[in-house]
Design a protein around this motif. Structure first.
Motif: not given
Length: 184
Positions: A3-4, A7, A38-39, A43, A47
């Motif tokens: 889901e990340a 973004r 962003t992360w 995260e 990712l």
């Protein structure tokens, strides 16, 4: 974790996936500083691990598109399609990188093999032995040179060898054969 990925835009998702594949293929991977806003670091690492693992698994195990999309069910359709499009476009390149990585483990290739079943009736220490032995001759090509290897196995050792080869056969990609390094 996927889901990340939502973004960023689908266009940026395609660029990110291409950079992940670049890193998988030994070229420059995506740069953390480009995505630091962003992360978080955690995260980002999750990712990257997810995408690298997805590309490796999908190509190495010939996972169908439906299963790839199922793994991407946490993101919207446009992002899932972006990942799948990169996977399709660079599938052969990923396959070559995975094969190169696998082949770098060992450059030995099994050229030929021969076997003989023998019955050891006695030895210098035991007068009555009656033990079956398998003599296995392997012709292995390593760095261009052919090297003969001969091993003799009793029933238990042969059973272990067969079990090891069956287990290796279950995890290898279909349609490809690899020499399994066995130290007997």
């Amino acid at each position: 974790m996927m889901e990340a990925l939502g973004r960023i835009s689908a266009t940026d998702c395609v660029k990110l996936c291409h950079r992940v594949v670049d890193g998988l293929c030994g070229r420059e991977p995506p740069c953390r500083s480009d995505y630091s806003a962003t992360w978080s670091l955690e995260e980002w690492l999750q990712l990257l691990d997810f995408l690298t693992g997805l590309f490796s698994l999908a190509v190495g195990s010939n996972v169908p598109d439906e299963e790839v999309l199922a793994k991407l069910s946490d993101v919207d359709h446009s992002h899932a399609e972006a990942v799948r499009s990169v996977l399709r476009a660079r599938q052969e390149e990923i396959r070559r990188a995975l094969l190169t990585r696998t082949n770098s483990i060992s450059s030995a290739i099994l050229q030929d093999f021969d076997w003989q079943l023998k019955l050891a009736l006695s030895s210098d220490k035991i007068s009555s032995l009656n033990t079956p032995l398998l003599s296995l001759g392997l012709d292995v090509r390593e760095n261009g040179a052919l090297r003969p290897i001969t091993i003799e196995l009793n029933r238990e050792e042969l059973s272990m060898l067969v079990s090891s080869l069956e287990a290796a056969n279950k995890v290898r990609p279909q349609g490809r054969c690899y020499l399994i390094n066995l130290w007997l």
